[in-house]
Motif scaffolding. Structure first.
Motif, mmCIF file in Angstrom:
data_model
loop_
_atom_site.group_PDB
_atom_site.id
_atom_site.type_symbol
_atom_site.label_atom_id
_atom_site.label_comp_id
_atom_site.label_asym_id
_atom_site.label_seq_id
_atom_site.Cartn_x
_atom_site.Cartn_y
_atom_site.Cartn_z
ATOM 1 N N ARG A 114 0.846 -1.419 -0.019
ATOM 2 C CA ARG A 114 0.160 0.123 -0.095
ATOM 3 C C ARG A 114 0.956 1.207 -0.080
ATOM 4 O O ARG A 114 1.924 1.407 0.632
ATOM 5 C CB ARG A 114 -0.745 0.026 1.528
ATOM 6 C CG ARG A 114 -1.873 -1.017 1.106
ATOM 7 C CD ARG A 114 -2.783 -1.015 2.434
ATOM 8 N NE ARG A 114 -3.585 -2.276 2.623
ATOM 9 C CZ ARG A 114 -4.836 -2.214 2.138
ATOM 10 N NH1 ARG A 114 -5.370 -0.960 1.439
ATOM 11 N NH2 ARG A 114 -5.478 -3.437 2.323
ATOM 12 N N ASP A 115 0.278 2.183 -0.791
ATOM 13 C CA ASP A 115 1.030 3.594 -0.550
ATOM 14 C C ASP A 115 -0.004 4.507 -0.887
ATOM 15 O O ASP A 115 -0.411 4.682 -2.098
ATOM 16 C CB ASP A 115 2.203 3.765 -2.053
ATOM 17 C CG ASP A 115 2.812 4.898 -1.794
ATOM 18 O OD1 ASP A 115 2.744 5.826 -1.099
ATOM 19 O OD2 ASP A 115 3.398 5.382 -2.971
ATOM 20 N N GLY A 116 -0.459 5.059 0.505
ATOM 21 C CA GLY A 116 -1.540 6.143 0.341
ATOM 22 C C GLY A 116 -2.796 5.425 -0.147
ATOM 23 O O GLY A 116 -3.068 4.448 0.490
ATOM 24 N N ASN A 117 -3.405 5.951 -1.255
ATOM 25 C CA ASN A 117 -4.645 5.392 -1.567
ATOM 26 C C ASN A 117 -4.389 4.333 -2.777
ATOM 27 O O ASN A 117 -5.234 3.981 -3.479
ATOM 28 C CB ASN A 117 -5.631 6.250 -2.129
ATOM 29 C CG ASN A 117 -5.142 7.076 -3.404
ATOM 30 O OD1 ASN A 117 -3.999 7.285 -3.686
ATOM 31 N ND2 ASN A 117 -6.092 7.678 -4.066
ATOM 32 N N LEU A 118 -3.341 3.792 -2.915
ATOM 33 C CA LEU A 118 -3.031 2.898 -4.081
ATOM 34 C C LEU A 118 -2.464 1.740 -3.525
ATOM 35 O O LEU A 118 -1.867 1.547 -2.227
ATOM 36 C CB LEU A 118 -1.690 3.353 -4.870
ATOM 37 C CG LEU A 118 -2.049 4.822 -5.698
ATOM 38 C CD1 LEU A 118 -0.892 5.166 -6.460
ATOM 39 C CD2 LEU A 118 -3.297 4.498 -6.638
ATOM 40 N N ARG A 190 -0.296 -0.452 -10.681
ATOM 41 C CA ARG A 190 -1.274 0.260 -9.549
ATOM 42 C C ARG A 190 -2.571 0.333 -9.458
ATOM 43 O O ARG A 190 -3.068 0.387 -10.777
ATOM 44 C CB ARG A 190 -0.587 1.799 -9.339
ATOM 45 C CG ARG A 190 0.896 1.850 -9.121
ATOM 46 C CD ARG A 190 1.360 3.199 -9.088
ATOM 47 N NE ARG A 190 2.906 3.206 -9.260
ATOM 48 C CZ ARG A 190 3.403 4.410 -9.192
ATOM 49 N NH1 ARG A 190 2.960 5.826 -8.966
ATOM 50 N NH2 ARG A 190 4.793 4.210 -9.211
ATOM 51 N N GLU A 192 -6.267 1.442 -7.270
ATOM 52 C CA GLU A 192 -6.866 2.252 -5.988
ATOM 53 C C GLU A 192 -7.334 1.280 -5.143
ATOM 54 O O GLU A 192 -7.762 0.372 -5.198
ATOM 55 C CB GLU A 192 -7.913 3.237 -6.553
ATOM 56 C CG GLU A 192 -7.340 4.429 -7.268
ATOM 57 C CD GLU A 192 -8.280 5.271 -7.719
ATOM 58 O OE1 GLU A 192 -9.500 5.218 -7.517
ATOM 59 O OE2 GLU A 192 -8.068 6.224 -8.554
ATOM 60 N N ARG A 193 -7.025 1.934 -3.908
ATOM 61 C CA ARG A 193 -7.585 1.092 -2.676
ATOM 62 C C ARG A 193 -9.068 1.216 -2.647
ATOM 63 O O ARG A 193 -9.427 2.542 -2.916
ATOM 64 C CB ARG A 193 -7.021 1.307 -1.441
ATOM 65 C CG ARG A 193 -5.680 0.875 -1.334
ATOM 66 C CD ARG A 193 -4.787 1.813 -0.049
ATOM 67 N NE ARG A 193 -5.700 1.357 1.242
ATOM 68 C CZ ARG A 193 -5.375 1.835 2.459
ATOM 69 N NH1 ARG A 193 -4.183 2.432 2.534
ATOM 70 N NH2 ARG A 193 -5.980 1.338 3.613
#
Length: 194
Positions: A114-118, A190, A192-193
């Motif tokens: 996870r990286d922020g909202n990704l 990538r 999005e979460r």
């Protein structure tokens, strides 16, 4: 620049070696490996017989692909193409990032984080096993393919302009000769979460 070219042919085109990763949001994955016995020997260090009429047992295939981090979830199947025996195996893993510990897939390193909202997936495919398989009928036109099936729509990838299919399937391919030489491949995707 990466020596990657997106697959421009039919989605059902035959390759000498293929890996399809179906990734889940929690990092679990199903991995399909399809390849000739010769390619599995040369690329992954297997010791399957490569003669066109040689018998390969399901138990032998299952033993090669069963590791502490991967399990065979369906009986291996077989086919023939261009005078060569092909093996088809479906594996499961609880954690894609551990798959590089499995000998049949140890040429790759895997990251899913996870990286922020990704959610970001990265895979680097390194050198093959380099086993000499002698003359097996390869013409120099053979190709390998790697496909990534993400669990939702892809918002970024490095598979090239034609590498994205159906919004969540990414395809990279490479000449078998380049893969045998260990020409590097690096994938990134990538989503999005949710």
């Amino acid at each position: 620049a990466l020596p990657i070219s997106a697959c421009g042919g039919s989605f059902f085109e035959r390759f000498e070696y293929e890996e399809d990763v179906y990734l889940e949001l929690n990092g679990a994955a199903t991995i399909y490996v399809n390849g000739s016995a010769a390619a599995l020997d040369a690329l992954r260090g297997a010791a399957f017989p490569t003669a066109p009429d040689a018998a390969i047992g399901r138990d032998e295939v299952r033993a090669f692909f069963t590791t502490p981090v991967t399990r065979v979830v369906r009986n291996p199947t077989f086919s023939r193409q261009s005078g060569r025996r092909f093996l088809h195996v479906r594996l499961a893993t609880d954690d894609i990032m551990s798959v590089g510990q499995a000998a049949p897939l140890s040429w790759s390193s895997y990251r899913f984080e996870r990286d922020g909202n990704l959610l970001i997936y990265r895979q680097t495919v390194g050198k093959p096993a380099g086993r000499d398989v002698g003359s097996v009928g390869w013409t120099g036109q053979e190709r390998v393919a790697f496909r990534l099936h993400m669990p939702s729509a892809v918002v970024y990838h490095n598979a090239g302009a034609d590498g994205l299919r159906r919004g969540n399937i990414l395809v990279w391919e490479q000449p078998l000769a380049d893969r045998l030489r260990g020409e590097p491949l690096a994938f990134e995707a990538r989503i999005e979460r949710s």
